[in-house]
Write a protein that holds these residues in place. Structure first.
Motif, short mmCIF file in Angstrom:
data_model
loop_
_atom_site.label_atom_id
_atom_site.label_comp_id
_atom_site.label_asym_id
_atom_site.label_seq_id
_atom_site.Cartn_x
_atom_site.Cartn_y
_atom_site.Cartn_z
N GLY A 1 0.88 -1.18 -0.01
CA GLY A 1 -0.01 0.03 0.01
C GLY A 1 0.81 1.18 -0.03
O GLY A 1 0.24 2.27 0.16
N VAL A 2 2.07 1.27 -0.44
CA VAL A 2 3.12 2.10 -0.19
C VAL A 2 2.94 3.47 -1.44
O VAL A 2 3.30 4.74 -0.98
N PRO B 1 1.52 9.21 1.17
CA PRO B 1 2.66 9.11 2.02
C PRO B 1 2.51 8.55 3.53
O PRO B 1 3.32 7.76 4.05
N GLU B 2 1.32 8.86 3.97
CA GLU B 2 1.03 8.37 5.28
C GLU B 2 0.95 6.70 5.49
O GLU B 2 1.34 6.07 6.38
N ALA C 1 3.57 1.61 6.59
CA ALA C 1 3.73 0.10 6.08
C ALA C 1 5.26 -0.08 6.01
O ALA C 1 5.81 -1.00 6.55
N LEU C 2 5.93 0.94 5.99
CA LEU C 2 7.45 0.99 6.01
C LEU C 2 8.01 0.83 7.69
O LEU C 2 8.73 -0.12 7.85
N ARG C 3 7.33 1.58 8.36
CA ARG C 3 7.59 1.39 10.05
C ARG C 3 7.34 0.07 10.28
O ARG C 3 7.99 -0.68 11.07
N GLY C 4 6.11 -0.33 9.92
CA GLY C 4 5.67 -1.96 10.26
C GLY C 4 6.81 -2.88 9.94
O GLY C 4 7.32 -3.74 10.58
#
Ligand SMILES: Cc1cc2nc3c(=O)[nH]c(=O)nc-3n(C[C@H](O)[C@H](O)[C@H](O)COP(=O)(O)O)c2cc1C
Length: 206
Positions: A182-183, A187-188, A193-196
């Motif tokens: 879902g990247v 931006p949010e 997704a990246l942080r997860g």
């Protein structure tokens, strides 16, 4: 212990799969003292598409065949790519989903490591036997949309499914996937997704 780290995103900067694969390699380096890491960026140093002549050169003694220097060089590099794969205990792949599949550079690499008689053979009709079992393969996969199992788009996802098939052919049936998806939605969504994914990477064990 050896780790082979491969990136494939065409984005040199701002790439999510690169950030995830780098974090994975770093995490394992911290967890496994003395880990020997070899890196290849297939977007910068792609392999050529496999040709029939190079395929033939690989199957025979290149000193006796009628092959050009370019074909010989290609075959030599191909053998090295296969050796590096076989020597690795751990393989970390940074992979973006492109047009529902893997980048073509990764596909070209796969043609050099999935080799009959080297990484698989047949025990009978439709009975492939993998010869590269025992490696740990971790795929850091970035997807623009959402493809989780059960979602409407799941049927179009051919990166995770393809990589599971291809590594299972060579005897690796338990590929680990770390997925940021879902990247491309916004931006949010990208950040979440990246942080997860990065949090998951920090839980990877040796
Ligand atoms: C050429 C290209 C094709 C893409 N195709 C898809 C696709 O089929 N499905 C999808 O969900 N996202 C698609 N995307 C979005 C990427 O999967 C997403 O931006 C991902 O973060 C790219 O990885 P990277 O950040 O490591 O470069 C595509 C992006 C590019 C550049």
């Amino acid at each position: 212990m050896k780790l082979l780290h491969i990136d494939t995103s065409i984005q040199a900067t701002g790439s999510i799969s690169r950030e995830m694969s780098a974090a994975t390699a770093e995490r394992l380096k911290r967890e496994i003292p003395g880990l020997d890491v070899q890196y290849r960026d297939l977007a910068v140093h792609p392999l050529p598409h496999l040709t029939a002549r190079v395929f033939a050169a690989l199957a025979q003694d290149m000193d006796t065949g009628d092959f050009s220097d370019a074909e010989r060089n290609d075959a030599v590099e191909s053998k090295k790519v296969l050796e590096d794969f076989m020597a690795a205990d751990i393989v970390v792949l940074g992979v973006p989903l492109y047009n529902y599949s893997v980048p073509s550079t990764l596909r070209a690499w796969i043609d050099r490591i999935v080799v009959f008689g080297k990484t698989f053979r047949y025990g009978g009709p439709n009975q492939p036997i993998g010869l590269a079992a025992g490696k740990r393969v971790i795929v850091a996969l970035a997807r623009g949309g959402y493809y989780a199992e059960g979602s409407a788009a799941a049927q179009h996802e051919h990166a995770e499914t393809y990589l599971r098939s291809v590594f299972s052919l060579v005897g690796i049936n338990d590929v680990e996937f770390i997925i940021a998806e879902g990247v491309a939605v916004g931006p949010e969504f990208r950040e979440t997704a990246l942080r997860g994914a990065l949090d998951t990477i920090q839980t990877l064990a040796a």
